[in-house]
Design a protein around this motif. Structure first.
Motif, short mmCIF file in Angstrom:
data_model
loop_
_atom_site.label_atom_id
_atom_site.label_comp_id
_atom_site.label_asym_id
_atom_site.label_seq_id
_atom_site.Cartn_x
_atom_site.Cartn_y
_atom_site.Cartn_z
N PHE A 26 50.00 50.74 46.73
CA PHE A 26 49.81 49.29 46.77
C PHE A 26 48.89 48.79 45.64
O PHE A 26 47.90 48.10 45.89
CB PHE A 26 49.25 48.86 48.12
N PRO A 27 49.19 49.13 44.42
CA PRO A 27 48.25 48.79 43.33
C PRO A 27 48.15 47.30 43.07
O PRO A 27 47.06 46.79 42.78
CB PRO A 27 48.82 49.55 42.13
N ILE A 28 49.27 46.58 43.14
CA ILE A 28 49.23 45.14 42.87
C ILE A 28 48.41 44.43 43.95
O ILE A 28 47.58 43.55 43.65
CB ILE A 28 50.66 44.57 42.79
N THR A 29 48.65 44.79 45.20
CA THR A 29 47.90 44.16 46.30
C THR A 29 46.41 44.41 46.15
O THR A 29 45.58 43.50 46.33
CB THR A 29 48.39 44.69 47.64
N ARG A 30 46.03 45.62 45.81
CA ARG A 30 44.61 45.94 45.66
C ARG A 30 43.99 45.18 44.49
O ARG A 30 42.84 44.72 44.57
CB ARG A 30 44.42 47.44 45.48
N ALA A 31 44.72 45.05 43.39
CA ALA A 31 44.19 44.33 42.24
C ALA A 31 43.98 42.85 42.55
O ALA A 31 42.96 42.25 42.20
CB ALA A 31 45.11 44.49 41.04
N VAL A 32 44.95 42.24 43.24
CA VAL A 32 44.84 40.82 43.59
C VAL A 32 43.69 40.60 44.58
O VAL A 32 42.89 39.67 44.44
CB VAL A 32 46.17 40.30 44.17
N LEU A 33 43.59 41.45 45.59
CA LEU A 33 42.51 41.31 46.57
C LEU A 33 41.14 41.49 45.94
O LEU A 33 40.18 40.79 46.29
CB LEU A 33 42.71 42.31 47.71
N ALA A 34 41.03 42.43 45.02
CA ALA A 34 39.74 42.64 44.34
C ALA A 34 39.33 41.39 43.56
O ALA A 34 38.15 40.99 43.58
CB ALA A 34 39.83 43.85 43.41
N ASN A 35 40.27 40.76 42.88
CA ASN A 35 39.96 39.54 42.15
C ASN A 35 39.61 38.39 43.10
O ASN A 35 38.71 37.59 42.81
CB ASN A 35 41.13 39.14 41.26
N GLN A 36 40.31 38.29 44.22
CA GLN A 36 40.02 37.22 45.17
C GLN A 36 38.63 37.40 45.80
O GLN A 36 37.90 36.43 45.99
CB GLN A 36 41.10 37.18 46.25
N ILE A 37 38.27 38.62 46.11
CA ILE A 37 36.94 38.86 46.67
C ILE A 37 35.86 38.51 45.66
O ILE A 37 34.82 37.91 45.99
CB ILE A 37 36.82 40.33 47.12
N ALA A 38 36.07 38.89 44.40
CA ALA A 38 35.09 38.55 43.37
C ALA A 38 34.98 37.04 43.17
O ALA A 38 33.89 36.50 42.98
CB ALA A 38 35.47 39.23 42.06
N ALA A 39 36.12 36.35 43.24
CA ALA A 39 36.10 34.89 43.08
C ALA A 39 35.39 34.22 44.26
O ALA A 39 34.62 33.26 44.08
CB ALA A 39 37.52 34.36 42.95
N GLU A 178 48.02 47.43 36.49
CA GLU A 178 47.05 47.69 35.43
C GLU A 178 46.94 46.52 34.46
O GLU A 178 45.91 46.35 33.81
CB GLU A 178 47.45 48.96 34.67
N SER A 179 47.99 45.71 34.37
CA SER A 179 47.98 44.58 33.44
C SER A 179 47.34 43.33 34.04
O SER A 179 47.16 42.34 33.32
CB SER A 179 49.41 44.25 33.00
N ILE A 180 47.02 43.33 35.32
CA ILE A 180 46.33 42.19 35.93
C ILE A 180 44.88 42.19 35.47
O ILE A 180 44.14 43.14 35.73
CB ILE A 180 46.41 42.25 37.46
N ALA A 181 44.48 41.16 34.78
CA ALA A 181 43.12 41.10 34.25
C ALA A 181 42.12 40.96 35.38
O ALA A 181 42.36 40.22 36.34
CB ALA A 181 42.99 39.92 33.28
#
Length: 270
Positions: A26-39, A178-181
């Motif tokens: 689930f790499p995309i889900t983890r990347a999006v959630l990490a950005n949302q938590i930081a925001a 990996e391309s999600i900033a």
């Protein structure tokens, strides 16, 4: 019977694909959630500081994160598949299972014909029964054309086998993630400690600087380095005291000392 072989090949290929995916699940889900938590963290910090604009900007970032997936996918595709001959990879991999299905059906019919031509009754029965297994094997595992994959075929660089659609999809998902900033924080940076604070913490070191400068200035003003005076020896000091108590007798022009009435020698003038 060909069914056990089909089941074994399919299980082995599926196991390789599963291992490759769950190495980074689930790499995309983890990347999006990490950005949302930081925001969200930035939004809470901005609200605590009374910065409404920064808090609103961070909340918009939380909502907009899922739409970043398409941008990341485009970046990944442009970076990976806009290379020579890579633009043909998706079409070839997509149609390869169906091409192998047709080829496998042709192999199954060939087995039936050969068994019938040799009047091999048992072989003919097996060939007819194996037709579905052959077709299924071609669609799932491929290989009926050289280097041509099936649906669950993993990438095999040693055999120069192309990845199947599922293997290519796994690579696409992981590359897109990996391309999600990562989230760029909107919180103001923490000011660095100024040099004045450092000076206040070490007054002794700063106070030594003027003293050194003054001493260096004296050396430059004199124009030359001062040599340290040699200490007077005790013999010289004692000799000096004797000279003061007993002055030297005057000497005549002839070099003879003259004696005074008191018994001391004086100089006689010619």
């Amino acid at each position: 019977m060909f069914y056990p072989q089909v089941a074994l090949r399919t299980f082995q290929n599926a196991a390789v694909l599963t291992e490759a995916y769950f190495a980074d699940p689930f790499p995309i889900t983890r990347a999006v959630l990490a950005n949302q938590i930081a925001a969200l963290s930035d939004a809470a910090t901005a609200l605590a500081d009374g910065d409404g604009d920064a808090a609103f900007s961070a909340l918009v970032g939380v909502i907009a994160q899922p739409w970043k997936i398409s941008e990341a996918a485009t970046v990944y595709l442009n970076r990976t598949y806009n290379q020579p001959y890579q633009d043909l990879l998706f079409p070839i991999v997509t149609v390869a299972p169906f091409v192998n299905l047709v080829a496998a059906a042709g192999v199954a019919l060939k087995d039936v014909v050969e068994a019938a031509m040799t009047i091999d009754v048992i072989g003919l029965v097996n060939a007819i029964v194996d037709i579905p297994a052959r077709i299924l094997d071609g669609f799932l595992n491929g290989g009926y054309f050289e280097h041509s994959p099936g649906l669950v075929s993993p990438y095999d660089p040693q055999e120069w086998t192309l990845p199947g659609p599922l293997a290519l999809l796994t690579d696409f998902i992981q590359g897109t993630a990996e391309s999600i900033a990562p989230w760029s924080s909107t919180a103001p940076p923490i000011p660095e400690q100024s040099a004045t604070d450092d000076d206040e913490e070490s007054p002794t070191a700063v106070g030594d600087v003027p003293t050194v400068a003054l001493e260096a200035g004296d050396a430059v003003t004199d124009g030359s380095a001062r040599e340290p005076a040699e200490p007077e020896r005790e013999d010289d000091v004692a000799a000096g005291d004797d000279d003061e108590d007993h002055p030297a007798a005057p000497v005549t022009d002839r070099g003879e000392p003259e004696q005074s009435d008191t018994g001391e020698q004086t100089v006689r003038a010619d």
